[in-house]
Design an enzyme around this catalytic site. Structure first.
Site, PDB file in Angstrom:
ATOM      1  N   ARG A 117       0.866  -1.174   0.000  1.00 51.07           N
ATOM      2  CA  ARG A 117       0.000   0.000   0.000  1.00 51.07           C
ATOM      3  C   ARG A 117       0.907   1.229   0.000  1.00 51.07           C
ATOM      4  O   ARG A 117       2.026   1.193   0.534  1.00 51.07           O
ATOM      5  CB  ARG A 117      -0.893   0.021   1.243  1.00 51.07           C
TER       6      ARG A 117
ATOM      7  N   LYS B 276      -1.179  -2.140   7.417  1.00 53.68           N
ATOM      8  CA  LYS B 276      -2.450  -1.535   7.787  1.00 53.68           C
ATOM      9  C   LYS B 276      -2.947  -2.218   9.055  1.00 53.68           C
ATOM     10  O   LYS B 276      -2.983  -3.438   9.144  1.00 53.68           O
ATOM     11  CB  LYS B 276      -3.459  -1.741   6.655  1.00 53.68           C
TER      12      LYS B 276
ATOM     13  N   HIS C   1      -3.634   2.019  -6.237  1.00 53.37           N
ATOM     14  CA  HIS C   1      -4.264   0.772  -5.804  1.00 53.37           C
ATOM     15  C   HIS C   1      -4.323  -0.238  -6.949  1.00 53.37           C
ATOM     16  O   HIS C   1      -4.267  -1.454  -6.717  1.00 53.37           O
ATOM     17  CB  HIS C   1      -5.673   1.026  -5.269  1.00 53.37           C
TER      18      HIS C   1
ATOM     19  N   ARG D 176      -1.336  -2.276  -7.063  1.00 51.49           N
ATOM     20  CA  ARG D 176      -1.469  -3.364  -6.083  1.00 51.49           C
ATOM     21  C   ARG D 176      -2.299  -4.505  -6.671  1.00 51.49           C
ATOM     22  O   ARG D 176      -1.991  -5.684  -6.493  1.00 51.49           O
ATOM     23  CB  ARG D 176      -2.111  -2.799  -4.812  1.00 51.49           C
TER      24      ARG D 176
ATOM     25  N   HIS E 238      -4.028  -9.311   3.975  1.00 47.12           N
ATOM     26  CA  HIS E 238      -5.468  -9.344   4.210  1.00 47.12           C
ATOM     27  C   HIS E 238      -5.769 -10.205   5.431  1.00 47.12           C
ATOM     28  O   HIS E 238      -5.098 -11.207   5.674  1.00 47.12           O
ATOM     29  CB  HIS E 238      -6.200  -9.925   2.994  1.00 47.12           C
TER      30      HIS E 238
ATOM     31  N   TYR F 184      -9.274 -10.714  -6.553  1.00 45.93           N
ATOM     32  CA  TYR F 184      -8.084 -10.670  -7.394  1.00 45.93           C
ATOM     33  C   TYR F 184      -7.848 -11.974  -8.151  1.00 45.93           C
ATOM     34  O   TYR F 184      -6.972 -12.050  -8.999  1.00 45.93           O
ATOM     35  CB  TYR F 184      -6.848 -10.361  -6.539  1.00 45.93           C
TER      36      TYR F 184
END
Length: 372
Positions: free
Chosen positions: A214, A238, A305, A308, A331, A340
């Site tokens: 990110r 994150k 993004h 990513r 995640h 994805y």
């Protein structure tokens, strides 16, 4: 370590949140500063959304000021009032995701007021958020990635980007052409200046494509976080957790090329990526960098993004392991990663050919094995 950057962001968000609270009643400040949990940016976002709602009430209802709004007044609001607010948000041009975010902030606030016995009525229980349509994952093709990386390496990307932006500018109405922002205003005149930042920008875009970081994680990297011995970078992910990402030999070369020309920050920080003003590069600066170099050369709109997403879809197609992709993207569950896993026609065909319970399929496969 990147923890220093995390601390800096926390202090900055807390300062901004305190400023917002200065405009709000004391009971709202208590909620935002004492009771609301979460990451600093999340708490600040909730503060902005509640501030926006209170300002809306003052404007629409003719109240004297946001500080004069009491729990008793909020108790009097009904479903129709919140529905009207939602309609206002939509008419103001907010996207479905923005409307949903603003309503979510109010739901949390009302839930806290109920639990704190400040109000008994909760109109947020009945209000429905907008149905957000599922978006297809947009990623760069292999050819687009090669075009961008090759252009950055040779410096030819500057001429290509300028030419593309000129094409876009000329298609705009005459009144808008003057204000259109070409990536390189002076074209060749600015080429030498941009080449000075080429090593940095090359390293940034390559690292984003090679790791799926990110942007907020990337700008927080310090020099000591990079370990060339095992090609890894320590990052604050994150949610505040610390983790490691790994990069390939190609990316290692780009990072080392950049480090030979890296500027020394004036603030004494050890930020890996430094701006032309000798300070840590900001999230917005990296976003503009991608808009400048990558977006004009791709066949679709490309944001940070989507770099990513490019990493994620390519990693899945190479490994076909959704758990590996989920881990790489940091995640919390595979539910956020499934989008994805957009399978290519080739992978789908291979999957179809692998089914062996159809009549005649097993015999055919066994015969092939016997022939061997």
């Amino acid at each position: 370590m990147a923890q220093e950057y995390k601390k800096e962001i926390k202090e900055r968000c807390e300062l901004q949140l305190e400023k917002i609270c200065g405009e709000l009643p004391e009971f709202v400040s208590d909620y935002l500063l004492k009771y609301l949990t979460g990451m600093p940016r999340t708490k600040l976002a909730y503060g902005y959304e509640i501030q926006y709602f209170f300002r809306y009430l003052v404007t629409v209802r003719g109240l004297t000021g946001t500080k004069d709004i009491t729990p008793e007044y909020l108790e009097s609001l009904q479903l129709a009032d919140i529905t009207e607010y939602r309609s206002h948000l939509e008419k103001a041009g907010n996207a479905e995701s923005a409307v949903s975010r603003k309503l979510t902030a109010l739901r949390g606030f009302w839930k806290w007021m109920i639990s704190s016995d400040l109000v008994n009525n909760n109109p947020m229980l009945l209000i429905k958020g907008p149905k957000i349509p599922k978006k297809n994952v947009i990623a760069m093709s292999s050819d687009e990635v090669k075009n961008v990386l090759s252009g950055l390496e040779t410096g030819d990307i500057y001429d290509e980007v300028f030419a593309k932006n000129e094409e876009k500018r000329k298609k705009l109405p005459v009144a808008q052409q003057k204000n259109y922002r070409p990536a390189l205003k002076d074209g060749a005149k600015k080429r030498s200046e941009d080449l000075k930042l080429n090593k940095r920008d090359d390293a940034i875009i390559t690292l984003l494509l090679a790791t799926g970081l990110r942007v907020s994680e990337l700008v927080g990297i310090d020099l000591e976080d990079v370990d060339f011995r095992d090609r890894s970078i320590a990052v604050v992910r994150k949610g505040g957790d610390e983790g490691k990402v790994f990069f390939n030999e190609y990316t290692e070369g780009k990072l080392k090329d950049y480090l030979k020309e890296r500027k020394i920050p004036k603030d004494g920080s050890s930020a890996l990526f430094v701006s032309a003003k000798y300070s840590r590069l900001s999230v917005r600066s990296v976003e503009r960098l991608v808009e400048k170099y990558v977006d004009p050369l791709a066949e679709k709109h490309i944001s940070t993004h989507k770099l990513r997403a490019t990493y994620a879809t390519n990693l899945y197609n190479a490994s076909r392991d959704i758990y590996k992709v989920s881990k790489a993207l940091n995640h919390s569950s595979t539910a956020a990663t499934v989008k994805y896993a957009e399978l290519s026609d080739g992978i789908l065909k291979e999957a179809a050919d692998s089914i062996d319970y159809m009549p005649g399929e097993t015999d055919g496969k066994n015969k092939k094995q016997e022939d061997k």
